[in-house]
Design a protein around this motif. Structure first.
Motif, mmCIF file in Angstrom:
data_model
loop_
_atom_site.group_PDB
_atom_site.id
_atom_site.type_symbol
_atom_site.label_atom_id
_atom_site.label_comp_id
_atom_site.label_asym_id
_atom_site.label_seq_id
_atom_site.Cartn_x
_atom_site.Cartn_y
_atom_site.Cartn_z
ATOM 1 N N LYS A 539 0.841 -1.213 0.000
ATOM 2 C CA LYS A 539 0.000 0.000 0.000
ATOM 3 C C LYS A 539 0.867 1.251 0.000
ATOM 4 C CE LYS A 539 -3.598 2.341 2.669
ATOM 5 N NZ LYS A 539 -2.847 3.604 2.688
ATOM 6 N N CYS A 540 0.366 2.304 -0.625
ATOM 7 C CA CYS A 540 1.008 3.616 -0.532
ATOM 8 C C CYS A 540 1.064 4.021 0.936
ATOM 9 C CB CYS A 540 0.203 4.639 -1.335
ATOM 10 S SG CYS A 540 0.822 6.336 -1.215
ATOM 11 N N LEU A 541 2.197 4.601 1.366
ATOM 12 C CA LEU A 541 2.395 4.884 2.793
ATOM 13 C C LEU A 541 1.525 6.035 3.301
ATOM 14 C CD1 LEU A 541 4.134 3.648 5.039
ATOM 15 C CD2 LEU A 541 5.738 5.528 4.714
ATOM 16 N N ASN A 542 1.068 6.892 2.412
ATOM 17 C CA ASN A 542 0.196 7.985 2.828
ATOM 18 C C ASN A 542 -1.040 7.407 3.527
ATOM 19 O OD1 ASN A 542 -1.577 10.146 3.050
ATOM 20 N ND2 ASN A 542 -1.505 10.713 0.895
ATOM 21 N N PRO A 543 -1.265 7.752 4.803
ATOM 22 C CA PRO A 543 -2.387 7.141 5.542
ATOM 23 C C PRO A 543 -3.748 7.516 4.986
ATOM 24 C CG PRO A 543 -1.433 8.954 6.793
ATOM 25 C CD PRO A 543 -0.524 8.708 5.630
ATOM 26 N N GLU A 544 -3.820 8.587 4.200
ATOM 27 C CA GLU A 544 -5.093 9.011 3.636
ATOM 28 C C GLU A 544 -5.245 8.603 2.176
ATOM 29 O OE1 GLU A 544 -6.157 13.035 4.433
ATOM 30 O OE2 GLU A 544 -5.455 12.969 6.517
ATOM 31 N N CYS A 545 -4.333 7.756 1.708
ATOM 32 C CA CYS A 545 -4.394 7.273 0.329
ATOM 33 C C CYS A 545 -4.795 5.805 0.320
ATOM 34 C CB CYS A 545 -3.035 7.462 -0.354
ATOM 35 S SG CYS A 545 -2.978 6.885 -2.066
ATOM 36 N N THR A 546 -5.683 5.424 -0.565
ATOM 37 C CA THR A 546 -6.157 4.036 -0.631
ATOM 38 C C THR A 546 -5.517 3.266 -1.777
ATOM 39 O OG1 THR A 546 -8.028 4.731 -2.005
ATOM 40 C CG2 THR A 546 -8.384 4.665 0.385
ATOM 41 N N ARG A 547 -4.641 3.935 -2.535
ATOM 42 C CA ARG A 547 -4.026 3.286 -3.696
ATOM 43 C C ARG A 547 -2.851 2.405 -3.290
ATOM 44 N NH1 ARG A 547 -5.762 8.411 -5.743
ATOM 45 N NH2 ARG A 547 -4.065 9.374 -4.563
#
Length: 559
Positions: A539-547
């Motif tokens: 998963k992308c590490l950005n906690p607000e990203c679902t990609r």
């Protein structure tokens, strides 16, 4: 395109005024420090004359940098117009060394040198409107010639695509005219609204800009990487500065390019990344804009637009070198780009010595000078009268001379010289009989040791992270981070927002509160990818990203 006088918004004009005021204050502060910061030298006759570094690199990095570039005689502020700097001979030697090294290598690739005018018309800018839009607030316009108003204002080039490419369309008529590879060494003007800094951000700076045309994307792509590797060589082989080679994300690539590659350097003192040089594959974007095309050799009667590249390196490289290697004594120069690699300083010449003995000793010093010069060492002798050896030592250290050689009567009797390395302070002796071989070898050792030290530091500050909660603490500890990322521009914007906040190591503001920390941005997608990312699963590490993550991407606070 609006009229010249309307090209900048009120907001940009206000920012410009603030920048000019900040620049004047910085110049005044540096000038005041220059006048007040005298370091006494024990035993020196000119105790009030030596100008030393008065600010610690660790405690006030910005003020330290300003002092070093001034006192090491690299630049002088051009006080007539803010944001401009005079590049002194010590700087120009470094730049010309880079120029010679780079030119020799691009000529082997078939690149030829050219020189295009410094001005471009409003009409040319309109043709390239989308590309030039980002430069619009920084354009400097000429509206008068003598007392006469120009019918059509002309802009001083911020870059040369709009000047060069109409002539590429004229000169390229057949695929047999390809590749066309031109490079020019010149200055460009970008009227920065931000506070200017010597080498790093100036309203006029020196650079080289290469512009090439190719039949296919594959051929263009080969050159992009060849040039990028030469840029890495400038940093690593000449300046002893390690860089990360990589590709810019879509959010950070050069406007109008198909893709951009980059060399990213690192400044340990503040933990910031800094873009070192870029090599862009422009694809067919500009060739379609300027109608640069040839008959398709594979399909008779059909035409195809060429594939273009552009690549550039500026005097910013010198600023990066200063920030990476300098210390509290001043500049530290890698031997390969030092104007003076070795300084000879006579010691032990007392008032009790007879004129004959002194003359004999100085004649011996001359022999050492010519021995080193014949061995290919850039050497000088400090014979200034009225200055103590201690004064001369400090002066050589301030200016970053890689190797100091001391020679006194005791050394002469022992048939040796004493030396001190600028980078480590290490001292030792060399037999006079071995001077011609040992000094060049020692200079190469210094060069390699400086690179190894900087490389180890950069490696230790590139952290591969897989937990979001570790990102901001890592940034606050002066690191850059390599994280799994989806590479979507909106995601980058969000991460910059999420990492902007209160940092423990930021200075207090006037009201006693902590200054907000800078948010991180993508530096590059490193060619050297860590293990562990599983495409389609990680998963992308950005906690607000679902990609899902596409690749490891290097992020950091940056210049």
């Amino acid at each position: 395109m609006e009229a010249a006088k309307d090209t900048t918004s009120k907001a940009a004009q206000n920012a410009l005024k603030k920048a000019e005021k900040a620049q004047k204050m910085a110049a005044a502060k540096a000038e005041k420090a220059l006048k007040q910061s005298s370091l006494p030298v024990v035993g020196g006759k000119k105790e009030g004359d030596i100008i030393g570094i008065t600010v610690s690199k660790e405690e006030d990095f910005s003020a330290w940098y300003q002092e070093v570039v001034l006192k090491a005689e690299l630049i002088e502020y051009y006080t007539e117009i803010s944001g401009f700097f005079i590049l002194r001979p010590n700087t120009m030697f470094v730049w010309n060394t880079i120029k010679q090294w780079f030119t020799e290598r691009i000529e082997k690739l078939g690149v030829e040198e050219a020189s295009f005018p410094s001005f471009l018309s409003q009409k040319a800018l309109e043709r390239e409107k989308d590309h030039v839009e980002g430069f619009a607030p920084e354009l400097a316009w000429v509206t008068k010639a003598g007392e006469k108003d120009l019918e059509v204002p002309v802009a001083v080039r911020p870059t040369s695509e709009a000047i060069m490419y109409p002539y590429y369309a004229k000169w390229i008529r057949s695929h047999r005219d390809l590749p066309l590879r031109l490079n020019q060494w010149n200055s460009v003007v970008r009227w920065e609204a931000k506070q200017t800094t010597p080498f790093l951000r100036a309203r006029e700076f020196l650079w080289q800009e290469g512009h090439t045309a190719h039949l296919t994307e594959e051929l263009a792509g080969e050159e992009v990487l060849q040039i990028l590797e030469l840029y890495a060589g400038v940093y690593e082989q000449l300046l002893a500065v390690p860089v990360v080679r990589g590709r810019k994300t879509e959010a950070e690539k050069f406007a109008g390019s198909l893709y951009s590659t980059t060399c990213e350097a690192f400044v340990p003192s503040n933990g910031r990344g800094i873009q070192g040089a870029t090599s862009h594959c422009l694809g067919q974007n500009f060739s379609k804009m300027f109608d640069v095309k040839v008959e398709d050799p594979a399909v008779k009667g059909q035409h195809r637009h060429v594939f273009q590249n552009s690549w550039g390196l500026s005097t910013r490289v010198i600023g990066v070198m200063i920030m990476v290697h300098g210390d509290d004594k001043g500049l530290v120069l890698p031997p390969r780009i030092a104007k003076i690699q070795t300084i000879l300083i006579p010691v032990g010449l007392t008032a009790k010595m007879s004129a004959e003995d002194k003359e004999k000793h100085l004649a011996h010093l001359d022999e050492l000078f010519f021995t080193l010069k014949k061995a290919g060492v850039r050497v000088d002798v400090d014979l200034r009268e009225g200055y103590s050896p201690g004064y001369k030592f400090n002066d050589a250290e301030l200016k970053g001379i890689p190797l100091r050689i001391e020679f006194g009567p005791r050394d002469a009797a022992a048939e040796q010289v004493s030396f001190a390395r600028r980078d480590t302070g290490e001292k030792g002796t060399i037999a006079i009989a071995e001077l011609a071989t040992k000094v060049p070898t020692l200079l190469e050792t210094i060069q390699q040791d400086m690179y190894n030290k900087a490389e180890a530091t950069f490696r230790s500050h590139r952290l591969v992270l897989t937990k979001w909660e570790e990102v901001v603490p890592a940034l606050d500890s002066k690191n850059v981070v390599i994280i799994p990322n989806c590479l979507v521009p909106e995601c980058e914007d969000k991460m910059k927002e999420l990492t902007t906040g209160q940092a423990a190591n930021e200075p207090d503001t006037a009201d006693g509160k902590k200054a907000p920390s800078m948010g991180m941005k993508s530096l590059c997608i490193p060619f050297e990818q860590p293990e562990g990312l599983v495409k389609g699963e990680t998963k992308c590490l950005n906690p607000e990203c679902t990609r899902l993550a596409e690749q490891w991407c290097m992020f950091g606070r940056s210049y």
